[in-house]
Design a protein around this motif. Structure first.
Motif, PDB file in Angstrom:
ATOM      1  N   GLU A 209       0.842  -1.198   0.000  1.00 18.89           N
ATOM      2  CA  GLU A 209       0.000   0.000   0.000  1.00 18.89           C
ATOM      3  C   GLU A 209       0.877   1.248   0.000  1.00 18.89           C
ATOM      4  OE1 GLU A 209      -0.752   0.428   4.824  1.00 18.89           O
ATOM      5  OE2 GLU A 209      -2.291  -0.502   3.563  1.00 18.89           O
ATOM      6  N   GLU A 210       0.379   2.313  -0.598  1.00 18.99           N
ATOM      7  CA  GLU A 210       1.146   3.549  -0.688  1.00 18.99           C
ATOM      8  C   GLU A 210       0.912   4.386   0.562  1.00 18.99           C
ATOM      9  OE1 GLU A 210       0.742   5.528  -4.454  1.00 18.99           O
ATOM     10  OE2 GLU A 210       1.772   3.855  -5.456  1.00 18.99           O
ATOM     11  N   ARG A 211       2.019   4.793   1.195  1.00 25.47           N
ATOM     12  CA  ARG A 211       1.920   5.565   2.436  1.00 25.47           C
ATOM     13  C   ARG A 211       3.287   6.171   2.764  1.00 25.47           C
ATOM     14  NH1 ARG A 211       2.864   0.248   4.125  1.00 25.47           N
ATOM     15  NH2 ARG A 211       4.316   0.054   5.896  1.00 25.47           N
TER      16      ARG A 211
ATOM     17  N   ARG B 152       5.716   3.128  -2.182  1.00 22.80           N
ATOM     18  CA  ARG B 152       4.866   3.108  -3.366  1.00 22.80           C
ATOM     19  C   ARG B 152       4.546   1.668  -3.751  1.00 22.80           C
ATOM     20  NH1 ARG B 152       5.345   7.680  -6.613  1.00 22.80           N
ATOM     21  NH2 ARG B 152       3.615   6.711  -7.754  1.00 22.80           N
ATOM     22  N   ARG B 153       3.430   1.490  -4.438  1.00 26.05           N
ATOM     23  CA  ARG B 153       3.112   0.203  -5.045  1.00 26.05           C
ATOM     24  C   ARG B 153       3.841   0.109  -6.381  1.00 26.05           C
ATOM     25  NH1 ARG B 153      -1.166  -3.188  -3.797  1.00 26.05           N
ATOM     26  NH2 ARG B 153      -1.348  -3.661  -6.029  1.00 26.05           N
ATOM     27  N   LEU B 154       4.399  -1.050  -6.663  1.00 23.97           N
ATOM     28  CA  LEU B 154       5.129  -1.221  -7.907  1.00 23.97           C
ATOM     29  C   LEU B 154       4.215  -1.061  -9.119  1.00 23.97           C
ATOM     30  CD1 LEU B 154       7.719  -1.852  -9.404  1.00 23.97           C
ATOM     31  CD2 LEU B 154       7.335  -4.292  -8.984  1.00 23.97           C
ATOM     32  N   ASP B 155       2.977  -1.526  -9.004  1.00 22.68           N
ATOM     33  CA  ASP B 155       2.096  -1.443 -10.170  1.00 22.68           C
ATOM     34  C   ASP B 155       1.774   0.000 -10.561  1.00 22.68           C
ATOM     35  OD1 ASP B 155       0.329  -0.862  -8.108  1.00 22.68           O
ATOM     36  OD2 ASP B 155      -0.964  -2.603  -8.435  1.00 22.68           O
ATOM     37  N   SER B 156       1.941   0.948  -9.636  1.00 23.98           N
ATOM     38  CA  SER B 156       1.694   2.352  -9.958  1.00 23.98           C
ATOM     39  C   SER B 156       2.847   2.975 -10.727  1.00 23.98           C
ATOM     40  CB  SER B 156       1.454   3.153  -8.672  1.00 23.98           C
ATOM     41  OG  SER B 156       2.664   3.312  -7.933  1.00 23.98           O
TER      42      SER B 156
ATOM     43  N   GLY C 298       2.645  -5.571  -3.983  1.00 27.09           N
ATOM     44  CA  GLY C 298       2.349  -4.296  -4.620  1.00 27.09           C
ATOM     45  C   GLY C 298       2.487  -4.314  -6.130  1.00 27.09           C
ATOM     46  N   ALA C 299       2.982  -5.410  -6.696  1.00 23.88           N
ATOM     47  CA  ALA C 299       3.054  -5.525  -8.157  1.00 23.88           C
ATOM     48  C   ALA C 299       1.693  -5.812  -8.761  1.00 23.88           C
ATOM     49  CB  ALA C 299       4.051  -6.618  -8.557  1.00 23.88           C
TER      50      ALA C 299
END
Length: 322
Positions: A176-178, A217-221, A251-252
């Motif tokens: 999760e992004e934080r 960050r999430r990798l998929d973003s 996160g991917a």
């Protein structure tokens, strides 16, 4: 004043004999050029040549009083490992560690070629050791490195500054992004997770840590941006996040299936609180279609000999192109 041995070695190139100094009192003498010598520990070298017939052309260690202490171990038709037989236990441990690191890097380099990888995601890049090793072993595609510790990120940027296909992002990756904090530890052991009692006992450096606020960050973003300009991406995921690999992998998202291979540190002993054990991590990767091609020890206790962590290298077999 040069010794007779040194004078002879300096004269040999005039006779088209090639000389490679290894250490004081030892040199490799060959009649053919094109060999590569890689130190793999105290008084140990891996010697390789890219053409057939190398085995027959490995001549001899220079004739010195210590020459007979050396042994040569064949590693296929074009490689030899030279080891000084007189090594104490500490030397032996260091030699095996260096040899395993080297063979692990070679294994990954071969997989990247075999699976035609053109983008490597280097998660937990520290100061760029992994990226430099990829380049040393012939990988020329894009490298996308992630490193959240500010002092390490600056060194990483310097390592990549003259390489236009080596991109650097100052983030940690997670599910999760934080904004969070990371425990900054000397060397390459900084982690979002706190050390276990075992970790504190094993690594004295955990007693001197500081906190730094970081972006997760999430990798998929970030995937679309990181792959910009690559027409047919074939990506490989390297994870070395000090206990946080499965979180970064989560996160991917749907992009997990886009990776042709991955590499993750898997633990037999928990150094950080909440980190998965090896069986749990491998089960998660296998559930996404990855299969093991190699396991290489990362850390080992000298007193007991037990392995604490492996570098687990995996591929998606159905990603192999004909």
């Amino acid at each position: 004043m040069p010794t007779l041995r040194r004078r002879i070695l300096e004269f040999l190139p005039r006779l088209n004999v090639h000389v490679k100094d290894l250490e004081s009192g030892a040199a490799l003498v060959t009649r053919r050029n094109g060999y590569r010598v890689t130190p793999v520990g105290p008084r140990s070298w891996l010697v390789r040549r890219g053409k057939d017939g190398f085995t027959d052309q490995i001549s001899r260690m220079a004739e010195t009083s210590s020459a007979k202490k050396w042994s040569s171990v064949g590693l296929g038709p074009n490689a030899h490992l030279f080891v000084n037989g007189k090594q104490d236990d500490a030397d032996e441990f260091q030699m095996q560690k260096a040899a395993q690191d080297y063979m692990g890097a070679r294994h990954v380099a071969a997989l990247l070629r075999h699976y035609q990888v053109n983008c490597v995601f280097d998660v937990g890049a520290n100061i760029g050791q992994y990226g430099r090793r990829l380049r040393q072993h012939g990988y020329t595609g894009r490298i996308v490195s992630f490193e959240p510790v500010a002092t390490m990120t600056e060194k990483l940027r310097r390592a990549a500054e003259n390489d236009p296909e080596w991109w650097v992002y100052p983030y940690a990756l997670g599910r999760e992004e934080r904004v969070d904090t990371i425990n900054v530890v000397y060397g390459s052991m900084s982690s979002i997770l706190d050390p276990t009692t075992f970790g504190n006992e094993r690594y004295k450096r955990f007693r001197n840590t500081r906190s730094q606020e970081i972006d997760i960050r999430r990798l998929d973003s970030l995937m679309d941006e990181a792959l910009k300009g690559i027409d047919a991406p074939r990506s490989y995921l390297k994870l070395d996040t000090q206990g946080y690999d499965l979180e970064a992998f989560a996160g991917a998202g749907v992009y997990k299936s886009e990776f042709v291979g991955l590499q993750s540190e898997v633990a037999l002993m928990r150094i950080y609180e909440g980190m998965p054990r090896m069986a749990e991590a491998i089960e998660a990767y296998e559930a996404e279609g990855f299969e093991i091609t190699g396991m290489f020890p990362v850390t080992r206790e000298e007193t007991t000999g037990r392995v604490l962590e492996f570098d687990c290298v995996m591929v998606r077999a159905d990603a192999m192109q004909s």
